[in-house]
Design a protein around this motif. Structure first.
Motif, short mmCIF file in Angstrom:
data_model
loop_
_atom_site.label_atom_id
_atom_site.label_comp_id
_atom_site.label_asym_id
_atom_site.label_seq_id
_atom_site.Cartn_x
_atom_site.Cartn_y
_atom_site.Cartn_z
N THR A 76 -7.30 5.04 8.77
CA THR A 76 -6.20 4.08 8.65
C THR A 76 -6.09 3.22 9.89
O THR A 76 -5.88 2.00 9.80
CB THR A 76 -4.87 4.83 8.40
OG1 THR A 76 -4.96 5.50 7.13
CG2 THR A 76 -3.69 3.87 8.38
N VAL A 90 0.88 -1.17 0.00
CA VAL A 90 0.00 0.00 0.00
C VAL A 90 0.91 1.22 0.00
O VAL A 90 1.51 1.57 1.02
CB VAL A 90 -0.94 -0.02 1.21
CG1 VAL A 90 -1.84 1.21 1.23
CG2 VAL A 90 -1.80 -1.29 1.19
N ASP A 91 1.02 1.88 -1.15
CA ASP A 91 2.13 2.80 -1.35
C ASP A 91 1.82 3.71 -2.54
O ASP A 91 0.66 4.06 -2.76
CB ASP A 91 3.41 1.97 -1.59
CG ASP A 91 4.68 2.68 -1.13
OD1 ASP A 91 5.06 3.66 -1.79
OD2 ASP A 91 5.28 2.25 -0.13
N GLU A 126 -7.70 7.50 2.06
CA GLU A 126 -7.23 6.74 0.91
C GLU A 126 -6.42 5.51 1.34
O GLU A 126 -6.56 4.41 0.80
CB GLU A 126 -6.38 7.64 0.01
CG GLU A 126 -7.21 8.71 -0.70
CD GLU A 126 -6.37 9.85 -1.23
OE1 GLU A 126 -6.87 10.57 -2.14
OE2 GLU A 126 -5.23 10.06 -0.77
N ILE A 127 -5.55 5.72 2.33
CA ILE A 127 -4.73 4.61 2.82
C ILE A 127 -5.59 3.55 3.49
O ILE A 127 -5.42 2.35 3.27
CB ILE A 127 -3.64 5.13 3.76
CG1 ILE A 127 -2.68 6.05 2.99
CG2 ILE A 127 -2.88 3.99 4.42
CD1 ILE A 127 -1.85 6.95 3.87
N ALA A 133 -2.13 4.11 -2.92
CA ALA A 133 -2.87 4.98 -2.01
C ALA A 133 -2.17 6.32 -1.83
O ALA A 133 -2.68 7.18 -1.09
CB ALA A 133 -3.03 4.30 -0.65
N LEU A 134 -1.02 6.50 -2.47
CA LEU A 134 -0.27 7.75 -2.41
C LEU A 134 -0.04 8.26 -3.83
O LEU A 134 0.27 7.49 -4.73
CB LEU A 134 1.10 7.55 -1.74
CG LEU A 134 1.16 6.88 -0.37
CD1 LEU A 134 2.61 6.75 0.08
CD2 LEU A 134 0.36 7.64 0.66
N LEU A 166 3.21 -1.09 4.91
CA LEU A 166 2.92 0.34 4.94
C LEU A 166 4.23 1.10 5.15
O LEU A 166 4.63 1.38 6.28
CB LEU A 166 1.94 0.67 6.07
CG LEU A 166 0.59 -0.06 6.04
CD1 LEU A 166 -0.20 0.26 7.30
CD2 LEU A 166 -0.21 0.32 4.79
#
Length: 353
Positions: free
Chosen positions: A190, A61-62, A152-153, A142-143, A170
């Motif tokens: 989050t 997730v990045d 979003e994250i 998510a970024l 993460l």
């Protein structure tokens, strides 16, 4: 509230640095593996005879992943994009690093680098080997331009959980002090998503942060996340890394690079094709430092453990109990610098089930 990717700027130039090498058969098939001192520090090659992570899915997730990179293309499962969707319903893409506008931002090379550390293909004739070379990668963007919202994250974490992720990485964090906001229930998307993932049996690994602060940043601060501090090639606490203090004391350390000793003092991995820095001289690869680079080392070892049939609690316990504290030589003993110690893949996979 914005959360950012966690890496430090690598210094230009090649420093004279004595580093460990993997000294395994992987070198013949992965030309840059001789620069991967982190694999040796983790004792990952010694663990591969027991587990290579087959059957495990690591969600990154990045900032997204270069879906065509030769280190990753054969390793991918379907991903999703939650960043910069605008008026489009999320998810609005497939996890590609370029995002919905088709433009690759300079800071968005981050997710590909993280994914490569965790699970790059081994013995494929190019580049590096991942910590869990037979695990698969789920790209979740998510970024955008290196940052994203808690919403979003959180959405990315929940999507990954619901679509088969075994481990979620993460490599991102909010500014120090944000822990208080989440404790007060603000920006909880989050935090709540991590709790959801953990309840579903997913291991969540997160970067401690790069501010030399005493506490793990959020989201690594949150219950359910394993906080990861960074070490350099000498197995010392990296100068930029946060300490490992958090309320539940779930924290370890792993190779993140020094940020002070040039390309080979940091962590080599894949970057989107053609974006490698001139200083380090590899078009599809680069060397970066940060707790962002430390977290996927641990996510990779978590995948090695998951492939043995362990559940999330067993994976966390194996990681912490087998970790070693440099200088002291102790295992599974908490210190502020290293948490329960530097993760030791060979010792972890040998822990009782």
């Amino acid at each position: 509230m914005r959360v950012r990717a966690l890496m430090t700027a690598a210094l230009a130039g090649m420093a004279m640095l004595a580093t460990q090498t993997t000294a395994t058969a992987q070198q013949a098939g992965d030309p840059l593996s001789e620069k991967q001192w982190g694999l040796a520090q983790l004792r990952a090659p010694e663990a591969w005879s027991t587990s290579t992570g087959a059957g495990q899915i690591i969600a990154v997730v990045d900032t997204g992943v270069d879906l065509g990179h030769p280190e990753l293309a054969s390793k991918l499962v379907p991903g999703a994009t939650f960043a910069a969707c605008g008026d489009r319903p999320a998810p609005c893409g497939n996890g590609d690093w370029r995002g919905v506008d088709g433009v690759g931002q300079a800071s968005d090379v981050h997710g590909t680098h993280v994914a490569g550390i965790a699970a790059a293909a081994a013995n494929n004739g190019v580049g590096i080997a991942g910590v869990a070379p037979d695990a698969r990668i789920m790209p979740v963007k998510a970024l955008e331009n290196g940052s994203g919202s808690f919403e979003e994250i959180g959405a990315g974490i929940r999507w990954a959980t619901d679509h088969g992720a075994n481990v979620i990485n993460l490599s991102l964090g909010a500014q120090p002090g944000t822990q208080l906001l989440t404790l007060l229930g603000q920006g909880a998307e989050t935090k709540d998503a991590i709790a959801y993932a953990r309840e579903k049996g997913v291991v969540v690994v997160a970067s401690a942060g790069n501010e030399t602060a005493p506490l793990c940043d959020t989201p690594s601060w949150e219950a359910g996340a394993l906080c990861v501090a960074a070490t350099d090639s000498a197995e010392l606490h990296s100068v930029y890394s946060n300490l490992t203090l958090k309320s539940d004391m779930k924290a370890v350390a792993a190779p993140g690079g020094s940020s002070l000793n040039g390309c080979d003092g940091d962590v080599w991995s894949a970057v989107p094709r053609g974006t490698g820095s001139a200083e380090c001289g590899q078009g599809d690869y680069d060397s970066l430092a940060g707790t962002s680079m430390a977290a996927p080392q641990v996510a990779g070892v978590a995948a090695l453990l998951g492939a043995q049939g362990r559940n999330a609690d067993s994976i966390e316990q194996a990681l912490m109990k087998s970790a070693r504290t440099p200088i002291l030589g102790a295992r599974g003993v908490f210190t502020p610098l290293y948490g329960y110690g530097v993760v030791d893949a060979a010792a972890a996979v040998a822990q009782p089930m």
